[in-house]
Design an enzyme around this catalytic site. Structure first.
Site, PDB file in Angstrom:
ATOM      1  N   HIS A 267      21.386  17.529 -36.889  1.00  0.00           N
ATOM      2  CA  HIS A 267      22.572  16.855 -36.359  1.00  0.00           C
ATOM      3  C   HIS A 267      22.784  17.219 -34.883  1.00  0.00           C
ATOM      4  CE1 HIS A 267      26.793  15.258 -36.815  1.00  0.00           C
ATOM      5  NE2 HIS A 267      26.972  16.056 -35.769  1.00  0.00           N
ATOM      6  N   GLU A 268      22.796  18.512 -34.599  1.00  0.00           N
ATOM      7  CA  GLU A 268      23.056  18.943 -33.218  1.00  0.00           C
ATOM      8  C   GLU A 268      21.907  18.531 -32.295  1.00  0.00           C
ATOM      9  OE1 GLU A 268      25.976  19.653 -32.624  1.00  0.00           O
ATOM     10  OE2 GLU A 268      26.608  20.093 -34.679  1.00  0.00           O
ATOM     11  N   HIS A 271      22.504  15.092 -31.103  1.00  0.00           N
ATOM     12  CA  HIS A 271      23.346  15.140 -29.899  1.00  0.00           C
ATOM     13  C   HIS A 271      22.521  15.582 -28.690  1.00  0.00           C
ATOM     14  CE1 HIS A 271      27.287  14.389 -31.639  1.00  0.00           C
ATOM     15  NE2 HIS A 271      27.177  15.365 -32.514  1.00  0.00           N
ATOM     16  N   GLU A 297      28.216  10.624 -31.563  1.00  0.00           N
ATOM     17  CA  GLU A 297      28.137  10.932 -32.995  1.00  0.00           C
ATOM     18  C   GLU A 297      27.103  10.030 -33.674  1.00  0.00           C
ATOM     19  OE1 GLU A 297      29.355  13.642 -35.855  1.00  0.00           O
ATOM     20  OE2 GLU A 297      29.808  13.565 -33.718  1.00  0.00           O
TER      21      GLU A 297
END
Lengths: 503, 503
Positions: A267-268, A271, A297
């Protein structure tokens, strides 16, 4: 002076403003990862000083004069210059319209509010947080009014606009309206199926270093560049960008379960790829940063859910998991990992929610914060309203406020209008991923061979490099060839539920 | 407006200036320890912006008005207020007198100079560095003249004053004059003794983590507080203070020899104790920071040499060394460790020099940089002058400039006038340590039981907490009850040489 000369002055001023923001971001990253505990008071002062200087520069008459000159000769600007002017004016107007006094009162209220929230959550005692929430809401109303809310604009809109430029409460109601029924239906189907997912392929006594080692393999395949980034431990996972050449993500782990570490890292890194992919030529300019929180997001959710929870992904990575992280309770069969990664199970805590019910958590918060802001819902009655809505939307009812209204930090931070960007991200992600699949027919065949780079290149070309030159929705629309709707997200979730639960 | 009200304005302005400096220091620490390689250009810009803002605030008319008001009513100030005014005025005058243009030319020249020096050193080719050194010296002359040098003041003095307030070239000549003969004599005695020191108690194949573990034990005994500090790896050891609650040191290691890691850690922790011991009530004020580089160096050298190279210290720590770091080639006998730690051996490289010859290295640089600055020595002739002086003072002659004039980074950085603070530090250290021994008769008995805290408390009371309220020499004089002279240092070195070499 020519438009070009003024533009250059704007870039100079904005470069310094960006640098001040970057300095803050590094100090905040340092605070979460490196700073010794006794550094807190010094750090708070340094951050306050940098914020004050940035506000001074952003509201300075010199910058105002540059922007007024450019606004007057707007017709002479090319589209990129117009984007710079739009973004710079947007930031300045906000800063100028909100009196310093209000900023300081908000800083104080949220600082006290955060402390009270922590205590309230740990004791599950909402009354400790109630007076703070009341004050914070009052100040957010005041902020909204300074920005034109409560008159022609809905009170919610100026707050939302800070996180997602151009979005309105009314349009969100439409979007969420289209999601609510189908999502509830999907959750119902899962419940009725009676099937349980076996999580053992991700579970065992798992060495954190080996968890990280596997995560690093995935991140390398995604093309997250460690010469231009770092990975560190922190209490909560986040991504911090300090320019395309310096992007840092953090992670945490659960010794018994790989999922928090792995999907958190992915997830990170989603980003992070966005930040690393920003066009260096736009660096330190008004239109240089990412388009919006919703678009940001979308990048993290796309990699986490649409890539890393897919069957082709696990066909590619299952053998590697066996190699890097032996000793799990269940075997590394791709199908088993796909199932375990996709479990749908209504739960009380948003950050642990599955792909289907996650958006119902967001809907709950969006509905409540609108009513709290407008005054329709008195804060004293909010816990009961939360619990009722949780039961209605998600099908579970918190027994303690710690698992209900006190679970999230956002309102204590003063972040009203923030939650919807999570669901916007999910909507954008599915919409973009459908397009990527169409544009790259072999995309998922590649996943089976751990080839993830073509997707990164597609996203870089379509999304990352553009910064905020285009407004968020237009950026997504141009990338996908059609405006975003919730349909792609619903199609994705229906397919997944059908594959996993046979319904 | 009253003096007190103006003082408050001064504190407000100075607090912001301190915060800008602190932000820079953290970003510099981060750059050396954490930053990914591709972050370099972003970081350079952020640092330049913060420096520019600090210069803008330091030279602002508002601050000038506050200081002028206070100067006019100087008689009404108490001693502490007067110290604040003295330090603030000192910093501002320097900033105002040096034109921005010169600052920028220096930044450019030293930036290019550093790159050229790196290449010149790696190829041992002085001609690559020569034109840069010429330009840097020219700019340092210009800087000195802006600050009054070359007229009533010696050209060297304003540069020296930046690092050691109140010190002059003439006084240094006297100090060094008193040192040179006796040090040369001591080095000669060692040579004549023909004895060799056995270094094996510190040598072997030594796990770096175990090296650090032993260092941590010593640092804990010294009272270096890790709740208010950190230890990290870096290419070169340094100490970085960001307020008494956030002090960070770095270390490096040699796998075959404990000495670089251990004495490096103790040295930096000596600096660190000073930073952690600064009075929090003086934090962010003009008189808040450490008194001078010389006093700072006295703290690191005191712990490194007078404590950690002493026999009582090793009587205390030898058993612990055996426990934490087994597998060294020689046994951990206190006497053997004391001998190995105290080896005197003339060498070409300053940073590896022993306690006796170290100061001769400094004397060499001091003599040369004075002549280079005055123009008496043309830079083209400096390598030969270096080699001659090295032979004369230290008894060894470099065969390559990489081991001679190109070994140090300071001139390439533009730090002319910096070197003498190292020897001042040694002089202050020995002078203070003699006093501490007198004030605490059981001091060294305590070392044998690993009790080092009484020394830290003494230093905190006498030196650390005072910041720069007193000028450096007066601070040392008041702490020791007598002005510093080189005699204590010479007594210490004579005793050591006698103990180790029997002469």
């Amino acid at each position: 002076m020519t438009v070009q000369e003024k533009m250059r002055l704007l870039f100079e001023a904005w470069g310094r403003l960006s640098d001040l923001g970057r300095a803050r971001a590094i100090l905040e990253w340092d605070q979460e990862t490196m700073m010794p505990p006794a550094g807190t008071p010094h750090r708070a002062q340094v951050l306050a000083t940098l914020s004050g200087l940035a506000h001074e520069k952003l509201t300075s008459p010199e910058l105002g004069e540059i922007l007024a000159f450019l606004e007057e000769r707007k017709k002479e600007l090319d589209p990129l210059e117009a984007a710079h002017l739009r973004e710079a004016s947007r930031a300045r107007q906000r800063a100028v319209k909100i009196p310093r006094n209000l900023v300081e009162r908000q800083a104080r209220a949220t600082s006290l509010g955060l402390e009270a929230w922590k205590e309230a959550r740990s004791k599950s005692d909402y009354t400790l947080f109630l007076p703070h929430l009341q004050e914070i809401l009052e100040l957010k109303r005041e902020e909204s009014r300074c920005l034109g809310g409560g008159g022609e604009l809905d009170l919610y809109d100026p707050l939302l606009d800070q996180y997602e430029p151009g979005m309105t409460a009314k349009r969100l109601e439409d979007l969420f309206g289209g999601l609510q029924g189908p999502l509830a239906e999907l959750a119902g189907k899962v419940r009725e199926s009676g099937r349980k997912v076996d999580l053992s392929p991700f579970q065992g006594d798992l060495d954190p270093e080996a968890q990280l080692a596997f995560g690093r393999k995935v991140l390398a395949a995604m093309g997250f560049d460690l010469r231009a980034g770092r990975i560190d431990k922190a209490t909560h996972p986040f991504c911090s960008g300090h320019g395309p050449g310096d992007v840092r993500i953090t992670w945490r782990f659960d010794r018994g379960d790989l999922r928090p570490a792995l999907f958190g890292l992915i997830h990170e890194a989603g980003h992070g790829l966005y930040e690393q992919g920003l066009d260096p030529a736009l660096d330190r300019t008004p239109a240089g940063p990412a388009a919006s929180l919703g678009v940001h997001e979308s990048q993290s959710r796309l990699w986490e859910n649409l890539v890393a929870r897919s069957l082709p992904f696990w066909e590619g990575f299952a053998p590697l998991l066996e190699e890097v992280l032996p000793g799990r309770k269940g075997p590394a069969h791709p199908e088993a990992l796909f199932r375990a990664a996709g479990e749908v199970k209504p739960s009380l805590i948003r950050v642990e929610a599955d792909e289907v019910t996650y958006n119902l958590h967001i809907l709950l918060r969006f509905r409540l914060e609108r009513k709290l802001l407008s005054g329709e819902l008195p804060p004293a009655e909010a816990p009961a309203a939360w619990n009722d809505l949780s039961e209605e939307l998600i099908g579970v009812r918190p027994e303690r406020d710690a698992e209900g209204i006190l679970q999230d930090i956002h309102w204590a931070m003063g972040a009203v209008g923030y939650f919807p960007t999570y669901t916007l991200g999910n909507i954008y992600a599915a919409h973009l991923f459908e397009t990527a699949r169409r544009d790259i027919p072999v995309l998922e065949e590649g996943f089976k061979k751990r080839k993830l780079l073509p997707l990164r290149e597609w996203l870089r070309e379509k999304i990352h490099r553009h910064g905020s030159v285009l407004p968020p929705e237009r950026l997504v629309t141009e990338a996908a060839g059609a405006p975003p709707t919730p349909q792609a997200l619903l199609r994705h979730l229906e397919q997944k539920v059908s594959a996993l639960y046979g319904v």
